[in-house]
Every structure is written in structure tokens, then in C-alpha cells.
Design a protein around this motif. Sequence first.
Motif, mmCIF file in Angstrom:
data_model
loop_
_atom_site.group_PDB
_atom_site.id
_atom_site.type_symbol
_atom_site.label_atom_id
_atom_site.label_comp_id
_atom_site.label_asym_id
_atom_site.label_seq_id
_atom_site.Cartn_x
_atom_site.Cartn_y
_atom_site.Cartn_z
ATOM 1 N N ARG A 31 10.764 -88.204 0.351
ATOM 2 C CA ARG A 31 12.109 -87.649 0.417
ATOM 3 C C ARG A 31 13.007 -88.152 -0.717
ATOM 4 N NH1 ARG A 31 12.167 -91.280 4.723
ATOM 5 N NH2 ARG A 31 13.642 -92.974 4.496
ATOM 6 N N GLN A 32 12.543 -89.145 -1.472
ATOM 7 C CA GLN A 32 13.295 -89.584 -2.646
ATOM 8 C C GLN A 32 12.784 -88.912 -3.913
ATOM 9 O OE1 GLN A 32 13.035 -93.855 -2.530
ATOM 10 N NE2 GLN A 32 14.639 -94.029 -0.971
ATOM 11 N N GLY A 33 11.846 -87.979 -3.747
ATOM 12 C CA GLY A 33 11.332 -87.230 -4.887
ATOM 13 C C GLY A 33 10.237 -87.950 -5.656
ATOM 14 N N THR A 34 9.722 -89.065 -5.103
ATOM 15 C CA THR A 34 8.645 -89.793 -5.775
ATOM 16 C C THR A 34 7.307 -89.125 -5.492
ATOM 17 O OG1 THR A 34 9.898 -91.797 -5.317
ATOM 18 C CG2 THR A 34 7.653 -92.078 -6.137
ATOM 19 N N GLN A 35 6.537 -88.920 -6.540
ATOM 20 C CA GLN A 35 5.194 -88.361 -6.391
ATOM 21 C C GLN A 35 4.333 -89.330 -5.590
ATOM 22 O OE1 GLN A 35 3.784 -85.348 -7.656
ATOM 23 N NE2 GLN A 35 2.255 -86.073 -6.205
ATOM 24 N N ILE A 36 3.757 -88.842 -4.493
ATOM 25 C CA ILE A 36 2.934 -89.717 -3.648
ATOM 26 C C ILE A 36 1.543 -89.878 -4.263
ATOM 27 C CG2 ILE A 36 1.916 -89.999 -1.359
ATOM 28 C CD1 ILE A 36 4.223 -88.155 -0.354
ATOM 29 N N TYR A 65 -4.872 -89.532 15.463
ATOM 30 C CA TYR A 65 -4.211 -90.511 14.606
ATOM 31 C C TYR A 65 -4.329 -90.138 13.127
ATOM 32 C CZ TYR A 65 -3.503 -93.570 18.555
ATOM 33 O OH TYR A 65 -3.084 -94.083 19.740
ATOM 34 N N CYS A 66 -3.366 -90.584 12.356
ATOM 35 C CA CYS A 66 -3.413 -90.342 10.920
ATOM 36 C C CYS A 66 -2.900 -91.563 10.177
ATOM 37 C CB CYS A 66 -2.572 -89.121 10.553
ATOM 38 S SG CYS A 66 -0.843 -89.341 10.938
ATOM 39 N N MET A 67 -3.130 -91.568 8.863
ATOM 40 C CA MET A 67 -2.637 -92.655 8.027
ATOM 41 C C MET A 67 -1.219 -92.320 7.585
ATOM 42 S SD MET A 67 -4.373 -94.331 4.684
ATOM 43 C CE MET A 67 -5.758 -94.981 5.601
ATOM 44 N N SER A 68 -0.302 -93.214 7.873
ATOM 45 C CA SER A 68 1.103 -92.951 7.583
ATOM 46 C C SER A 68 1.640 -93.974 6.592
ATOM 47 C CB SER A 68 1.870 -93.032 8.898
ATOM 48 O OG SER A 68 3.096 -93.687 8.731
ATOM 49 N N ARG A 69 2.574 -93.557 5.755
ATOM 50 C CA ARG A 69 3.233 -94.507 4.858
ATOM 51 C C ARG A 69 4.451 -95.071 5.569
ATOM 52 N NH1 ARG A 69 5.276 -91.195 1.328
ATOM 53 N NH2 ARG A 69 4.863 -89.598 2.854
ATOM 54 N N LEU A 70 4.712 -96.354 5.455
ATOM 55 C CA LEU A 70 5.805 -96.990 6.166
ATOM 56 C C LEU A 70 7.123 -96.348 5.764
ATOM 57 C CD1 LEU A 70 4.849 -100.799 6.072
ATOM 58 C CD2 LEU A 70 4.297 -99.091 7.797
ATOM 59 N N ASP A 71 7.887 -95.985 6.796
ATOM 60 C CA ASP A 71 9.194 -95.335 6.584
ATOM 61 C C ASP A 71 9.039 -94.020 5.811
ATOM 62 O OD1 ASP A 71 11.872 -95.159 7.048
ATOM 63 O OD2 ASP A 71 12.459 -96.213 5.227
ATOM 64 N N ASP A 72 7.795 -93.516 5.746
ATOM 65 C CA ASP A 72 7.518 -92.250 5.058
ATOM 66 C C ASP A 72 7.889 -92.296 3.572
ATOM 67 O OD1 ASP A 72 6.198 -89.916 5.726
ATOM 68 O OD2 ASP A 72 8.014 -88.723 5.626
ATOM 69 N N LEU A 73 7.829 -93.482 2.995
ATOM 70 C CA LEU A 73 8.162 -93.628 1.577
ATOM 71 C C LEU A 73 7.011 -94.287 0.834
ATOM 72 C CD1 LEU A 73 11.862 -94.901 1.720
ATOM 73 C CD2 LEU A 73 11.097 -92.714 0.827
ATOM 74 N N GLY A 74 6.986 -94.105 -0.475
ATOM 75 C CA GLY A 74 6.021 -94.813 -1.306
ATOM 76 C C GLY A 74 4.631 -94.208 -1.247
ATOM 77 N N HIS A 75 3.649 -95.015 -1.665
ATOM 78 C CA HIS A 75 2.290 -94.511 -1.859
ATOM 79 C C HIS A 75 1.362 -94.964 -0.737
ATOM 80 C CE1 HIS A 75 3.757 -93.453 -5.771
ATOM 81 N NE2 HIS A 75 4.158 -94.707 -5.945
ATOM 82 N N LEU A 95 12.827 -87.094 9.680
ATOM 83 C CA LEU A 95 14.044 -87.882 9.600
ATOM 84 C C LEU A 95 14.652 -87.767 8.212
ATOM 85 C CD1 LEU A 95 13.110 -91.155 11.489
ATOM 86 C CD2 LEU A 95 14.266 -89.150 12.355
ATOM 87 N N GLY A 96 15.941 -87.463 8.169
ATOM 88 C CA GLY A 96 16.634 -87.437 6.889
ATOM 89 C C GLY A 96 16.302 -86.244 6.024
ATOM 90 N N ARG A 97 15.463 -85.343 6.553
ATOM 91 C CA ARG A 97 15.165 -84.131 5.791
ATOM 92 C C ARG A 97 15.931 -82.975 6.407
ATOM 93 N NH1 ARG A 97 10.311 -84.064 2.277
ATOM 94 N NH2 ARG A 97 9.130 -85.942 2.656
ATOM 95 N N PRO A 98 16.291 -81.983 5.600
ATOM 96 C CA PRO A 98 17.038 -80.867 6.156
ATOM 97 C C PRO A 98 16.205 -80.102 7.183
ATOM 98 C CG PRO A 98 16.627 -80.544 3.811
ATOM 99 C CD PRO A 98 16.054 -81.878 4.172
ATOM 100 N N SER A 99 16.859 -79.607 8.220
ATOM 101 C CA SER A 99 16.124 -78.805 9.198
ATOM 102 C C SER A 99 15.927 -77.420 8.622
ATOM 103 C CB SER A 99 16.895 -78.726 10.514
ATOM 104 O OG SER A 99 17.833 -77.685 10.458
ATOM 105 N N LYS A 100 14.926 -76.705 9.167
ATOM 106 C CA LYS A 100 14.646 -75.383 8.624
ATOM 107 C C LYS A 100 15.588 -74.349 9.213
ATOM 108 C CE LYS A 100 9.879 -76.076 7.335
ATOM 109 N NZ LYS A 100 8.786 -76.714 8.039
ATOM 110 N N ILE A 101 16.374 -74.732 10.200
ATOM 111 C CA ILE A 101 17.189 -73.740 10.905
ATOM 112 C C ILE A 101 18.414 -73.323 10.098
ATOM 113 C CG2 ILE A 101 18.344 -73.166 13.046
ATOM 114 C CD1 ILE A 101 16.474 -75.417 14.294
ATOM 115 N N LYS A 102 19.341 -74.177 9.908
ATOM 116 C CA LYS A 102 20.487 -73.810 9.089
ATOM 117 C C LYS A 102 21.321 -75.036 8.759
ATOM 118 C CE LYS A 102 23.840 -72.885 12.707
ATOM 119 N NZ LYS A 102 24.913 -72.040 13.178
ATOM 120 N N GLY A 103 22.195 -74.885 7.786
ATOM 121 C CA GLY A 103 23.149 -75.936 7.485
ATOM 122 C C GLY A 103 22.532 -77.098 6.733
#
Length: 164
Positions: A31-36, A65-75, A95-103
Motif C-alpha cells: 500500500r506504500q507503492g513498494t514493489q513486493i 493458511y498462507c504466507m503473509s507479510r507483517l502489517d502487509d508491508l515489505g517483502h 486495511l487502509g486501502r480504498p473500498s471498491k464501493i464508493k468514496g
Amino acid sequence: MTTKEYTDAELKKLKDAYKAQRCGCKRRKDRQGTQIEMRMTFDQWLAVWEESGKLHLRGAGKGRYCMSRLDDLGHYEEGNIAIILTTENCRQGHLGRPSKIKGRPSPRKGMPLADEHRAHVVESLKRHQLTTVVCPHCGRTGQLLVMHRHHFDHCPTVRLKALS
Ligand SMILES: [Zn+2]
């Protein structure tokens, strides 16, 4: 590195899964635009899964189960990953991403407030609910937060006066 014995078919399946994840993250940014990036070798990747004890539950869907990056950031690298439920990973991803609905939601949407911040908000709300005010136009009393909707500048008596 690996502790268990796998058949050739099993090993191939795991290697394919690793490759799919490595290739898949080339198309993704956090979500910070960093290439994973995938910064683990296959052996390291497999070791993490074995350690979690969830390798047999790896996959998509509920209860998997899946492999997740902590706080969904970084590599994907050692120290920045955890094996968690896919449903939980999905929730974190929104979290912190725009919803697909509106606004355009707050960038902190769904994230919990710090304890101190929460206490401050609660206290502030309580204070406002306890404060009663009197409308200068009609003399009605009510809670501070709601009285401004239909009284003070929006008091019906003001509108009636303006009409006559
Ligand atoms: Zn009023």
C-alpha cells in the motif's frame, strides 16, 4: 534444511507453489507503492512452512493458511513473514486501502486506535453527551452535539421569523 521426506510429486508441487508466489509478487505492490519481492530461497520458504505446522493446510479459502507479510508491508523475507489464515490475511489487506464501493475512506480505516487516543475520544464523547445547552431562540434544552442540528442557527422559530 528440510526435515521431512517428500516424494518427487510432492516436492514438485511445493516448488511450483513457491515459484507461483515468487512470480506473482512481481505484479504486486504494497500500500506504500513498494514493489513486493520474494527474498527467500525455496529451502527457506519450505522451512518456514514446516515450522508453522500448517503446510498441509496451505492454500486458498476458508480455514486454509498462507504466507503473509507483517502489517502487509515489505517483502517476503525472513523476519517479515508469518503463516496465517487466508481470511485474516484478506482482512489485513483491506486495511487502509480504498473500498471498491464508493468514496475515499480514511487511510486508517479499520485500524484500531492507540489506547491513549481511544480514551481521549471516549472521554470527549462523554463530556459532550453530559453537556446540556439551551437554544437562545426557543429556550429548549438538549445535548450539545444534537442541539445544533435543529436549534441555534437551525431553530424552527428562526426560519418562521424569516418567512414572516
Ligand atoms: Zn430552538
